[in-house]
Scaffold this motif. Structure first.
Motif, PDB file in Angstrom:
ATOM      1  N   SER A 239     -28.007 -28.641 -61.079  1.00 35.17           N
ATOM      2  CA  SER A 239     -28.562 -28.683 -62.430  1.00 35.17           C
ATOM      3  C   SER A 239     -30.047 -29.020 -62.419  1.00 35.17           C
ATOM      4  O   SER A 239     -30.800 -28.566 -63.283  1.00 35.17           O
ATOM      5  CB  SER A 239     -27.796 -29.707 -63.268  1.00 35.17           C
ATOM      6  OG  SER A 239     -27.848 -30.991 -62.660  1.00 35.17           O
ATOM      7  N   SER A 240     -30.480 -29.823 -61.429  1.00 30.92           N
ATOM      8  CA  SER A 240     -31.908 -30.147 -61.352  1.00 30.92           C
ATOM      9  C   SER A 240     -32.736 -28.907 -61.046  1.00 30.92           C
ATOM     10  O   SER A 240     -33.830 -28.722 -61.601  1.00 30.92           O
ATOM     11  CB  SER A 240     -32.148 -31.213 -60.279  1.00 30.92           C
ATOM     12  OG  SER A 240     -31.704 -30.764 -59.005  1.00 30.92           O
ATOM     13  N   HIS A 241     -32.228 -28.036 -60.167  1.00 33.17           N
ATOM     14  CA  HIS A 241     -32.938 -26.789 -59.865  1.00 33.17           C
ATOM     15  C   HIS A 241     -33.028 -25.911 -61.105  1.00 33.17           C
ATOM     16  O   HIS A 241     -34.093 -25.326 -61.400  1.00 33.17           O
ATOM     17  CB  HIS A 241     -32.223 -26.040 -58.744  1.00 33.17           C
ATOM     18  CG  HIS A 241     -32.257 -26.740 -57.438  1.00 33.17           C
ATOM     19  ND1 HIS A 241     -31.415 -26.435 -56.386  1.00 33.17           N
ATOM     20  CD2 HIS A 241     -33.044 -27.764 -56.979  1.00 33.17           C
ATOM     21  CE1 HIS A 241     -31.684 -27.200 -55.360  1.00 33.17           C
ATOM     22  NE2 HIS A 241     -32.660 -28.022 -55.693  1.00 33.17           N
ATOM     23  N   VAL A 242     -31.920 -25.805 -61.831  1.00 29.07           N
ATOM     24  CA  VAL A 242     -31.919 -24.980 -63.049  1.00 29.07           C
ATOM     25  C   VAL A 242     -32.866 -25.563 -64.093  1.00 29.07           C
ATOM     26  O   VAL A 242     -33.622 -24.839 -64.742  1.00 29.07           O
ATOM     27  CB  VAL A 242     -30.489 -24.866 -63.616  1.00 29.07           C
ATOM     28  CG1 VAL A 242     -30.497 -24.063 -64.915  1.00 29.07           C
ATOM     29  CG2 VAL A 242     -29.564 -24.207 -62.596  1.00 29.07           C
ATOM     30  N   ALA A 243     -32.855 -26.898 -64.240  1.00 29.01           N
ATOM     31  CA  ALA A 243     -33.719 -27.538 -65.235  1.00 29.01           C
ATOM     32  C   ALA A 243     -35.193 -27.344 -64.898  1.00 29.01           C
ATOM     33  O   ALA A 243     -36.024 -27.095 -65.782  1.00 29.01           O
ATOM     34  CB  ALA A 243     -33.386 -29.030 -65.322  1.00 29.01           C
ATOM     35  N   ILE A 244     -35.537 -27.436 -63.621  1.00 25.78           N
ATOM     36  CA  ILE A 244     -36.937 -27.274 -63.214  1.00 25.78           C
ATOM     37  C   ILE A 244     -37.411 -25.849 -63.478  1.00 25.78           C
ATOM     38  O   ILE A 244     -38.509 -25.631 -64.016  1.00 25.78           O
ATOM     39  CB  ILE A 244     -37.100 -27.650 -61.726  1.00 25.78           C
ATOM     40  CG1 ILE A 244     -36.895 -29.149 -61.538  1.00 25.78           C
ATOM     41  CG2 ILE A 244     -38.479 -27.229 -61.219  1.00 25.78           C
ATOM     42  CD1 ILE A 244     -36.873 -29.579 -60.084  1.00 25.78           C
ATOM     43  N   THR A 245     -36.607 -24.863 -63.079  1.00 25.28           N
ATOM     44  CA  THR A 245     -37.013 -23.475 -63.311  1.00 25.28           C
ATOM     45  C   THR A 245     -37.049 -23.148 -64.805  1.00 25.28           C
ATOM     46  O   THR A 245     -37.911 -22.390 -65.255  1.00 25.28           O
ATOM     47  CB  THR A 245     -36.050 -22.518 -62.603  1.00 25.28           C
ATOM     48  OG1 THR A 245     -34.694 -22.802 -63.010  1.00 25.28           O
ATOM     49  CG2 THR A 245     -36.148 -22.656 -61.100  1.00 25.28           C
ATOM     50  N   LEU A 246     -36.137 -23.739 -65.580  1.00 30.42           N
ATOM     51  CA  LEU A 246     -36.155 -23.513 -67.024  1.00 30.42           C
ATOM     52  C   LEU A 246     -37.392 -24.131 -67.654  1.00 30.42           C
ATOM     53  O   LEU A 246     -38.016 -23.528 -68.547  1.00 30.42           O
ATOM     54  CB  LEU A 246     -34.889 -24.099 -67.653  1.00 30.42           C
ATOM     55  CG  LEU A 246     -34.570 -23.690 -69.092  1.00 30.42           C
ATOM     56  CD1 LEU A 246     -34.422 -22.183 -69.201  1.00 30.42           C
ATOM     57  CD2 LEU A 246     -33.296 -24.371 -69.574  1.00 30.42           C
ATOM     58  N   ALA A 247     -37.786 -25.321 -67.181  1.00 25.97           N
ATOM     59  CA  ALA A 247     -39.012 -25.945 -67.676  1.00 25.97           C
ATOM     60  C   ALA A 247     -40.234 -25.113 -67.298  1.00 25.97           C
ATOM     61  O   ALA A 247     -41.171 -24.955 -68.099  1.00 25.97           O
ATOM     62  CB  ALA A 247     -39.136 -27.361 -67.120  1.00 25.97           C
ATOM     63  N   ALA A 248     -40.230 -24.568 -66.071  1.00 25.22           N
ATOM     64  CA  ALA A 248     -41.339 -23.702 -65.657  1.00 25.22           C
ATOM     65  C   ALA A 248     -41.415 -22.453 -66.527  1.00 25.22           C
ATOM     66  O   ALA A 248     -42.515 -22.008 -66.894  1.00 25.22           O
ATOM     67  CB  ALA A 248     -41.166 -23.324 -64.187  1.00 25.22           C
TER      68      ALA A 248
END
Length: 619
Positions: free
Chosen positions: A236-245
């Motif tokens: 979920s952290s990977h998804v959240a980071i890419t979504l924020a980007a």
């Protein structure tokens, strides 16, 4: 066999005949699908014409036709058995593409800056209605067992509560416009509140999908070495980071790219194809960032649309064309897909639980929205009947909710019977809207002022209010001449409500979006926008030079020809008009003769006219 006992090669002519035969078969299949799709459109239009007498929106006719055709044995055999499920897979791919377009246009019509402002009345109605419905759903749905037996996570309850508390804003906007109540105070409040509700609900769903995996009992997303690759196995952290980007790129670079394209393509000039391709490619690249780590492409399209600039020519153009594609091509196809996936033959009609879940899904949303609307009505001094009507309007569900129900069924999150029950409940939430339209219309007529507004009762000490209707720029010379002879003295002067008479066609209806100010909806059709801008510029130029005593207001009469006289009358009542002026249905040609005219506008003139002007004289 040859002399050595080997198999002789097939003659070349046989291979060529086989290739021609295969090409002919493929061409025949494509032609068959095209004919079937045209027949689908014809059936949908015919059903809509039959249900139009009951004021039912187009989605009802499309749903009925789609569910019926999708459950026909011959259709199911074609897609599920004949081609080894490849037909179903292809339909799912096309449906996902259509929903990506739908969500992108939906996001592009919304303004995330509303979260940074003090909540207005419509936002309070939306948030309180969502909160009350969410709380009610959280406390009641666990006892109704909507989830499949293998789904044990409590996150499903919260996800279902968010879906029940949301509103289908595009559908509600279209329905209220068709019912001619979109410009009423209650209609405008409902449209604005629906936009806030869907924005919040879809953002919550997107955040939840970034953290949890609905396909795996709503577990937290974790890094899985066996699945970690492109599109899957990321935490979920990977998804959240890419979504924020993705959000940062859309909100940061979007205004510069879109602004440059808008500046290079000003209004009045043809939109350059290369710039259009560039803007689409830019949106696609941004929307692809989060999908690399497994985020939903449908939700990613919505996030991209929300954080890209919604103002400007290129944004309006994309909204217009996408909505046109959705209305005329995708929606009929979409409901056939819904019918194929929702197998009514497997609906457990003998089970009391199935019917209980169906009606409770309807009642939870209805009661929750009405409670929230009544609470807000007490705060803003809104009559309780109006609060109830507003709550019922905000309970409408749309295409996204049906899509999510089908996806949940395909991932074994809910059973087939529960999925069908949800879809039927969503249809019930739409069917009663025309009855609310009648109530709102009656309410507006009863609350209209009893003041006599005809010209003979006008107070000379007050400004004269004129509703000056226009078909297009060809009426500007006559309109300015009429204003010239009507302006009188500087005090009190006159107020001219220049009103564009726009016939509501299917093509224009596909470009409607929630509006602001006087207009409850905005028309994004390119020709209409350009025409209105030309009229506004010409009238403002005239008033700046010659209209010292004239105050200009701009209005829009958007309706079918059969109902336009009613729309004009409502505008006149709302604006306290003393004189209605309509253009002649015929236009003056270059040779000095009148053309054949528009028979529809002739009908409007016969129904609503008080004064009709032509290019030469006034009747």
């Amino acid at each position: 066999m040859d002399s050595n006992g080997k198999q002789a090669a097939a003659p070349k002519v046989y291979k060529e005949c086989s290739a021609v035969s295969g090409f002919t078969t493929s061409f025949f299949n494509v032609g068959t699908y095209i004919v079937c799709f045209i027949a689908l459109l014809a059936i949908c239009n015919g059903t809509h014409f039959a249900l139009k007498q009951a004021s039912q929106p187009r989605i009802i006719s499309e749903t009925i036709v789609g569910l019926f055709l999708g459950n026909l044995g011959i259709v199911r055999k074609e897609f599920f058995e004949k081609h080894n499920f490849t037909g179903s897979i292809n339909m799912k791919f096309i449906t996902d593409f259509g929903m990506i377009c739908y969500m992108f246009a939906l996001g592009l019509e919304m303004d995330p800056n509303s979260f940074l402002q003090v909540p207005r009345r419509e936002a309070v109605f939306a948030y309180v209605g969502m909160f009350s419905t969410f709380i009610l759903a959280c406390f009641t749905t666990p006892f109704l067992h909507y989830a499949a037996p293998q789904v044990t996570s409590k996150v499903f309850i919260f996800a279902l509560a968010v879906i029940i508390s949301s509103t289908g804003s595009p559908l509600l906007t279209r329905v209220l416009t068709d019912l001619k109540i979109g410009k009423s105070d209650l209609g405008q409040l409902a449209v604005a509140a629906a936009v806030h509700s869907e924005l919040v609900a879809t953002l919550l769903i997107s955040c939840g999908y970034a953290v949890f995996q609905p396909e795996h009992n709503f577990d937290f997303r974790r890094t899985d070495a066996t699945l970690k690759k492109v599109y899957a196995g990321h935490s979920s952290s990977h998804v959240a980071i890419t979504l924020a980007a993705q959000i940062i790129v859309a909100a940061g670079a979007g205004p510069f790219v879109m602004g440059w394209i808008n500046h290079a393509n000003p209004q009045g000039k043809t939109l350059k194809g290369s710039h259009l391709v560039l803007s689409i490619a830019f949106a696609v690249i941004i929307g692809s960032i989060s999908t690399i780590v497994g985020f939903s492409p449908v939700l990613s399209a919505f996030i991209t649309g929300v954080f890209l600039p919604r103002e400007g020519r290129i944004s309006r153009f994309m909204i217009s064309k996408v909505n046109y594609f959705l209305s005329f091509i995708f929606y009929p196809y979409f409901f056939v897909w819904v019918g194929l996936e929702a197998e009514f033959g497997k609906f457990d009609a003998s089970s009391l639980w199935c019917w209980t879940r169906l009606f409770c899904f309807f009642l939870i949303g209805t009661v929750g929205k009405m409670v929230g609307a009544i609470a807000c009505g007490l705060i803003f001094s809104l009559e309780w009947r109006d609060s109830l009507a507003l709550g019922l309007l905000l309970n409408v569900k749309g295409h996204l909710h049906m899509y999510l129900a089908i996806i949940a069924k395909k991932n074994n999150i809910i059973s087939n019977s529960t999925c069908i029950g949800m879809i039927l409940a969503m249809i019930l939430m739409i069917v009663y809207v025309p009855l609310l339209g009648l109530y709102i219309s009656e309410r507006a007529r009863k609350r209209s002022s009893n003041q006599r507004m005809a010209l003979q009762w006008h107070d000379p000490n007050q400004e004269l209010r004129i509703l000056l209707c226009l078909h297009g720029p060809q009426n500007i010379p006559s309109a300015t001449s009429f204003m010239e002879i009507s302006q009188g003295m500087a005090d009190p002067g006159i107020i001219v409500y220049a009103t564009d008479m726009i016939e509501l066609t299917d093509q224009i209806a596909a470009t409607l979006a929630p509006g602001e100010g006087v207009d409850a909806v905005t028309v994004n059709d390119k020709s209409v926008v350009q025409m209105r801008q030309n009229i506004t510029t010409a009238l403002q130029d005239y008033i700046e030079e010659n209209g010292v005593c004239i105050s200009l207001r701009r209005m829009l009469a958007l309706s079918t020809v059969g109902n336009m006289h009613q729309d004009i009358s409502i505008l006149a009542e709302d604006s306290m008009i003393s004189l209605i002026v309509l253009p002649f249905h015929k236009h003056l040609q270059a040779d000095g003769k009148m053309d054949g005219g528009h028979t529809g506008f002739r009908y409007v003139n016969r129904k609503a006219s008080l004064c009709i002007f032509t290019h030469k004289f006034i009747h």
